[in-house]
Design a protein around this motif. Structure first.
Motif, mmCIF file in Angstrom:
data_model
loop_
_atom_site.group_PDB
_atom_site.id
_atom_site.type_symbol
_atom_site.label_atom_id
_atom_site.label_comp_id
_atom_site.label_asym_id
_atom_site.label_seq_id
_atom_site.Cartn_x
_atom_site.Cartn_y
_atom_site.Cartn_z
ATOM 1 N N VAL A 24 50.730 27.834 46.943
ATOM 2 C CA VAL A 24 49.633 26.961 46.557
ATOM 3 C C VAL A 24 49.053 27.483 45.255
ATOM 4 C CG1 VAL A 24 47.379 26.067 47.210
ATOM 5 C CG2 VAL A 24 49.143 26.403 48.952
ATOM 6 N N SER A 25 48.805 26.584 44.307
ATOM 7 C CA SER A 25 48.328 26.974 42.987
ATOM 8 C C SER A 25 47.057 26.213 42.658
ATOM 9 C CB SER A 25 49.396 26.673 41.926
ATOM 10 O OG SER A 25 50.624 27.302 42.252
ATOM 11 N N ILE A 26 46.075 26.917 42.059
ATOM 12 C CA ILE A 26 44.806 26.289 41.749
ATOM 13 C C ILE A 26 44.345 26.663 40.345
ATOM 14 C CG2 ILE A 26 44.115 26.381 44.185
ATOM 15 C CD1 ILE A 26 42.079 28.583 43.352
ATOM 16 N N VAL A 27 43.556 25.775 39.759
ATOM 17 C CA VAL A 27 42.765 26.105 38.580
ATOM 18 C C VAL A 27 41.381 26.506 39.084
ATOM 19 C CG1 VAL A 27 41.634 25.200 36.505
ATOM 20 C CG2 VAL A 27 44.027 24.608 37.006
ATOM 21 N N MET A 28 40.837 27.572 38.534
ATOM 22 C CA MET A 28 39.519 28.063 38.939
ATOM 23 C C MET A 28 38.593 28.084 37.736
ATOM 24 S SD MET A 28 38.576 31.831 40.545
ATOM 25 C CE MET A 28 39.225 31.502 42.192
ATOM 26 N N GLU A 29 37.381 27.585 37.928
ATOM 27 C CA GLU A 29 36.352 27.643 36.897
ATOM 28 C C GLU A 29 35.037 28.012 37.560
ATOM 29 O OE1 GLU A 29 35.165 28.337 34.128
ATOM 30 O OE2 GLU A 29 35.754 26.625 32.853
ATOM 31 N N GLY A 30 34.214 28.799 36.885
ATOM 32 C CA GLY A 30 32.965 29.199 37.508
ATOM 33 C C GLY A 30 32.321 30.372 36.814
ATOM 34 N N ASP A 31 31.679 31.234 37.609
ATOM 35 C CA ASP A 31 30.898 32.347 37.070
ATOM 36 C C ASP A 31 31.369 33.667 37.670
ATOM 37 O OD1 ASP A 31 29.806 32.326 39.654
ATOM 38 O OD2 ASP A 31 28.005 31.250 39.042
ATOM 39 N N SER A 32 30.463 34.603 37.889
ATOM 40 C CA SER A 32 30.856 35.945 38.324
ATOM 41 C C SER A 32 31.364 35.990 39.756
ATOM 42 C CB SER A 32 29.684 36.928 38.158
ATOM 43 O OG SER A 32 28.534 36.472 38.834
ATOM 44 N N TRP A 33 31.113 34.976 40.552
ATOM 45 C CA TRP A 33 31.731 34.953 41.872
ATOM 46 C C TRP A 33 33.231 34.679 41.739
ATOM 47 C CZ3 TRP A 33 29.757 33.672 47.239
ATOM 48 C CH2 TRP A 33 28.556 34.345 47.488
ATOM 49 N N GLU A 49 38.760 35.350 42.658
ATOM 50 C CA GLU A 49 40.115 35.268 42.103
ATOM 51 C C GLU A 49 41.028 36.290 42.757
ATOM 52 O OE1 GLU A 49 42.726 35.994 38.029
ATOM 53 O OE2 GLU A 49 40.582 36.452 38.036
ATOM 54 N N ARG A 50 40.595 37.550 42.775
ATOM 55 C CA ARG A 50 41.443 38.605 43.320
ATOM 56 C C ARG A 50 41.623 38.450 44.829
ATOM 57 N NH1 ARG A 50 38.779 43.405 39.714
ATOM 58 N NH2 ARG A 50 37.150 41.819 39.460
ATOM 59 N N ALA A 51 40.583 37.977 45.497
ATOM 60 C CA ALA A 51 40.707 37.788 46.938
ATOM 61 C C ALA A 51 41.638 36.633 47.272
ATOM 62 C CB ALA A 51 39.329 37.542 47.550
ATOM 63 N N LEU A 52 41.594 35.551 46.514
ATOM 64 C CA LEU A 52 42.495 34.422 46.752
ATOM 65 C C LEU A 52 43.931 34.792 46.383
ATOM 66 C CD1 LEU A 52 40.343 31.398 45.561
ATOM 67 C CD2 LEU A 52 41.231 31.774 47.871
ATOM 68 N N THR A 53 44.098 35.568 45.327
ATOM 69 C CA THR A 53 45.433 36.032 44.966
ATOM 70 C C THR A 53 46.038 36.845 46.110
ATOM 71 O OG1 THR A 53 44.882 36.065 42.607
ATOM 72 C CG2 THR A 53 46.772 37.390 43.313
ATOM 73 N N ALA A 54 45.226 37.679 46.737
ATOM 74 C CA ALA A 54 45.687 38.452 47.889
ATOM 75 C C ALA A 54 46.042 37.549 49.062
ATOM 76 C CB ALA A 54 44.618 39.460 48.314
ATOM 77 N N GLU A 55 45.475 36.362 49.095
ATOM 78 C CA GLU A 55 45.803 35.369 50.125
ATOM 79 C C GLU A 55 47.106 34.632 49.824
ATOM 80 O OE1 GLU A 55 44.395 33.888 52.934
ATOM 81 O OE2 GLU A 55 42.830 35.396 53.194
ATOM 82 N N GLY A 56 47.728 34.937 48.686
ATOM 83 C CA GLY A 56 48.982 34.298 48.311
ATOM 84 C C GLY A 56 48.816 33.042 47.490
ATOM 85 N N ILE A 57 47.624 32.805 46.974
ATOM 86 C CA ILE A 57 47.356 31.621 46.157
ATOM 87 C C ILE A 57 47.469 31.992 44.680
ATOM 88 C CG2 ILE A 57 45.543 29.995 45.455
ATOM 89 C CD1 ILE A 57 44.691 29.867 48.361
ATOM 90 N N VAL A 58 48.179 31.175 43.924
ATOM 91 C CA VAL A 58 48.321 31.381 42.481
ATOM 92 C C VAL A 58 47.085 30.811 41.798
ATOM 93 C CG1 VAL A 58 49.671 30.817 40.429
ATOM 94 C CG2 VAL A 58 50.837 31.277 42.611
ATOM 95 N N VAL A 59 46.415 31.640 40.982
ATOM 96 C CA VAL A 59 45.144 31.245 40.374
ATOM 97 C C VAL A 59 45.258 31.249 38.857
ATOM 98 C CG1 VAL A 59 42.681 31.762 40.138
ATOM 99 C CG2 VAL A 59 43.863 32.213 42.319
ATOM 100 N N GLU A 60 44.969 30.117 38.231
ATOM 101 C CA GLU A 60 44.780 30.032 36.778
ATOM 102 C C GLU A 60 43.276 30.028 36.546
ATOM 103 O OE1 GLU A 60 45.304 30.284 33.006
ATOM 104 O OE2 GLU A 60 47.055 30.240 34.333
ATOM 105 N N ASN A 61 42.742 31.166 36.115
ATOM 106 C CA ASN A 61 41.291 31.370 36.127
ATOM 107 C C ASN A 61 40.665 31.161 34.752
ATOM 108 O OD1 ASN A 61 38.737 31.956 36.955
ATOM 109 N ND2 ASN A 61 39.128 34.090 37.503
#
Length: 282
Positions: free
Chosen positions: A48-57, A79-91
């Protein structure tokens, strides 16, 4: 929702470094993502791959093991916690960003188009409300016997309405852009932050006479603010089928690194909740 100084100091965003590494690397713009990203969303049973946008959380810098809580940052984030869940993050997120800035730049559009990802995690709003000691502007002076709800001035409610309007704008940006109408958008309203003697919460409370001797009142006011923010995001969830509000309230508990940022073990739990919501929309 990170260096802290005083109620008048820049509360969330330190000067952006010219060169950084790891999780604290400078954010990429949507245009850079579109021109440099070689990987597109995998068809079928890929990650699963996501784009992430936001702040310090969504993105916190690494301040190192010897960093004091007053400088902010737990060395971990969604970001790091979701990556550990196996999710690909474009942050695209950056600590200190405001939702108003995010919606003005609209980098999430180019990122979604460039990657082909069909999930967007959109955070933000905390800096709009709490940076530079802004909380003090929302509060009335301490008055014995006054109910928590009566401490919040109209300015808080108008600022919150503007933040929620920015979220609505971002949702429409995505869903009305050709080729992005299928994108699922995930939002969250933080958790009940913990007042300490720092510039985001504790110092503004002190300034208005709501000091540590009135800790229960501090917590009650924070709860009102967080509940109101989440109620607005929940309404957005009901308004749009493609929007998914993930309720983080009550999940962090006492696991706070500082006034606003959870510790690693709390981020792990928050990410698991978010990952479950994302995977529910394959």
């Amino acid at each position: 929702m990170a260096k802290d100084k005083t109620p008048k100091a820049k509360a969330e965003k330190p000067a952006k470094p010219k060169k950084t590494t790891g999780a604290s690397k400078p954010k990429k713009t949507g245009a850079e993502v579109m021109t440099t990203m070689a990987v597109t969303a995998a068809a079928g049973g890929g990650p699963v791959s996501i784009v992430m946008e936001g702040d310090s959380w969504e993105r916190l810098p690494n301040f190192g093991a010897k960093a004091l809580p007053i400088v902010g940052g737990s060395g971990f984030d969604l970001e790091r916690a979701l990556t550990a869940e196996g999710i690909v993050v474009e942050n695209l997120a950056y600590w200190g960003d405001h939702i108003a800035e995010i919606v003005t730049k609209k980098d999430y559009l180019a990122a979604l188009l460039g990657t082909g990802y069909k999930h967007l995690l959109l955070g933000g709003g905390g800096n709009d409300l709490l940076s530079e000691g802004r909380l003090a502007k929302y509060l009335r002076l301490y008055t014995p016997g006054m109910a928590a709800k009566d401490y919040l001035k109209p300015l808080f409610w108008s600022d919150l309405a503007r933040i929620l309007s920015d979220y609505d704008i971002a949702v429409n940006d995505v869903l009305k852009t050709p080729g992005l109408g299928h994108v699922h958008i995930y939002v969250h309203g933080y958790d009940y932050a913990r007042p300490m003697k720092l510039g985001w919460l504790g110092q503004p409370f002190d300034l208005m006479g709501i000091d540590d001797f009135h800790a229960d009142l501090q917590k009650a006011i924070v709860k009102l603010m967080i509940d109101a923010f989440n109620a607005g995001l929940k309404a957005l969830d009901k308004k749009y089928a493609q929007v998914h509000w993930v309720d983080f309230r009550g999940m962090v508990g006492d696991r706070w690194h500082d006034e606003l940022h959870p510790r690693k073990e709390a981020f792990v739990d928050l990410a698991a909740e978010m990952a479950a919501a994302i995977r529910a929309n394959p």
